[in-house]
Design an enzyme around this catalytic site. Sequence first.
Site, PDB file in Angstrom:
ATOM      1  N   HIS A 108     -55.216  33.507  21.929  1.00  0.00           N
ATOM      2  CA  HIS A 108     -55.648  32.335  22.692  1.00  0.00           C
ATOM      3  C   HIS A 108     -54.872  31.123  22.182  1.00  0.00           C
ATOM      4  O   HIS A 108     -54.615  30.983  20.984  1.00  0.00           O
ATOM      5  CB  HIS A 108     -57.150  32.108  22.500  1.00  0.00           C
ATOM      6  CG  HIS A 108     -57.575  30.689  22.712  1.00  0.00           C
ATOM      7  ND1 HIS A 108     -57.723  29.784  21.676  1.00  0.00           N
ATOM      8  CD2 HIS A 108     -57.874  30.002  23.848  1.00  0.00           C
ATOM      9  CE1 HIS A 108     -58.104  28.615  22.155  1.00  0.00           C
ATOM     10  NE2 HIS A 108     -58.204  28.720  23.467  1.00  0.00           N
ATOM     11  N   ASN A 110     -54.444  26.693  23.207  1.00  0.00           N
ATOM     12  CA  ASN A 110     -54.831  25.566  24.043  1.00  0.00           C
ATOM     13  C   ASN A 110     -54.280  24.291  23.432  1.00  0.00           C
ATOM     14  O   ASN A 110     -54.381  24.087  22.221  1.00  0.00           O
ATOM     15  CB  ASN A 110     -56.369  25.486  24.145  1.00  0.00           C
ATOM     16  CG  ASN A 110     -56.839  24.243  24.868  1.00  0.00           C
ATOM     17  OD1 ASN A 110     -56.980  23.175  24.273  1.00  0.00           O
ATOM     18  ND2 ASN A 110     -57.084  24.387  26.151  1.00  0.00           N
ATOM     19  N   ARG A 112     -54.326  19.990  24.594  1.00  0.00           N
ATOM     20  CA  ARG A 112     -54.958  19.146  25.592  1.00  0.00           C
ATOM     21  C   ARG A 112     -54.920  17.675  25.183  1.00  0.00           C
ATOM     22  O   ARG A 112     -54.732  17.338  24.003  1.00  0.00           O
ATOM     23  CB  ARG A 112     -56.397  19.583  25.800  1.00  0.00           C
ATOM     24  CG  ARG A 112     -57.230  19.602  24.518  1.00  0.00           C
ATOM     25  CD  ARG A 112     -58.570  20.284  24.702  1.00  0.00           C
ATOM     26  NE  ARG A 112     -59.348  20.285  23.474  1.00  0.00           N
ATOM     27  CZ  ARG A 112     -59.290  21.238  22.546  1.00  0.00           C
ATOM     28  NH1 ARG A 112     -58.493  22.280  22.722  1.00  0.00           N
ATOM     29  NH2 ARG A 112     -60.021  21.165  21.450  1.00  0.00           N
ATOM     30  N   HIS A 147     -49.838  32.934  10.416  1.00  0.00           N
ATOM     31  CA  HIS A 147     -50.236  31.735   9.687  1.00  0.00           C
ATOM     32  C   HIS A 147     -49.046  30.981   9.106  1.00  0.00           C
ATOM     33  O   HIS A 147     -49.103  29.745   8.986  1.00  0.00           O
ATOM     34  CB  HIS A 147     -51.249  32.098   8.599  1.00  0.00           C
ATOM     35  CG  HIS A 147     -52.634  32.261   9.138  1.00  0.00           C
ATOM     36  ND1 HIS A 147     -53.517  31.216   9.264  1.00  0.00           N
ATOM     37  CD2 HIS A 147     -53.289  33.359   9.611  1.00  0.00           C
ATOM     38  CE1 HIS A 147     -54.658  31.645   9.788  1.00  0.00           C
ATOM     39  NE2 HIS A 147     -54.547  32.955   9.993  1.00  0.00           N
TER      40      HIS A 147
END
Length: 308
Positions: A108, A110, A112, A147
Site C-alpha cells: 500500500h 499513499n 496526499r 526499510h
Amino acid sequence: MSAIDIDAVKAYLQGLQEEICDKLEVLDGGASFEEESWVREEGGGGRSRVMTDGEIFEKGGVNFSHVMGASMPGSATAHRPELAGRSFEAMGVSLVMHPLNPRVPTTHMNVRFFVAMKEGEEPIWWFGGGYDLTPYYGYEEDCKHWHEVAQEACEGFGGEQYVEYKSWCDKYFYLKHRDEPRGVGGVFFDDLNALGFEESFRFMQSIGNSFLPAYEPIVERRKEEAYGEREREFQLYRRGRYVEFNLVFDRGTLFGLQSGGRTESILMSLPPLVRWVYGYEPAPGSEEARLYTDFLRHRDWVNWPDIS
C-alpha cells in the site's frame, strides 16, 4: 514556491500516478490498468485505475483524486478540532496491489495534500502519506531492502524522519482487536507542514518517488517462486486482516466515505478473494508460524541481521 502552490502538487500527483501505472504494467507483463474518470457532485473528481487478473497482480488499483467540500468530515476533525467548520481541498494518489503468488507481498502507498480554509483566516495546509508492506511469507532480505529505501527517502530533511515515521507506521498499521501488526511496516506521516511548503512538498515527493524502487526488486525476487494450495489458502486467510484494518481503522477509507467520495474507488483497496477461518492456528515450526513469530512484530529491519 514560498506560497502554497496547489497546481504544482496536483501536477506532481497526476504524474506520479502515470509513472507508477506504466511501470507496474511492465512489471506484470500481462495486464493493463483500466481507467475510469469520475466527477464528484460536491466538487472535484479523480481518475481510478484498476488492474485485474494479471500475470503477477490478481488485483490492484492506483487512484488519483482531487476533491473539495464545504466542511471537513469527522474523520479529519476528530484529531484536529480546529479544522471544524472549514471548507477543504484534498488531493492524493493511493494504491494497493494484491499479488496472486503468496510469496509476493501485498503493498500500500499513499501521498496526499490537504488545505482547510475559512474566510478571513490563513489556510491550514499539510502533507501526509507513506507506504507499508504486508507479506504472507517472510523474507528478512526483503524487509531490510524495503526499510533501507524508506530510510534513504527520509534523509536530507534535517531530522530523524525515518525513525519517527517508521514508529508512526508501526503504531498506525496495527489491528488492536487482533493485537498484531498488519505487516512489516514502512513509513507513515501526517500533518506535515513544519518544514514550510517547499520542503514539506519535497519530502512528500521523496516518499512517492521511492515507492517503486522499494517494491519492484521484491516482486522480481519472488514472482517465480513455487507455491501450492496450502500457501494460497494461507494468503487468503491473511488477506482477511487487510480487510479488517481497511474497514475498521483506516483513516483514508473513513475520510473518503464520510466526505461523500466515490465508493468504488475508496474500496478498490480490498482484495478480490479472501477467507476467514474460525480459530486458525498455524502448525508449530511452519513457515506460516514464522510469519507471526519473526515478522509480525516491530523490528529494526535496517540493521538486520545485527538485530535481536
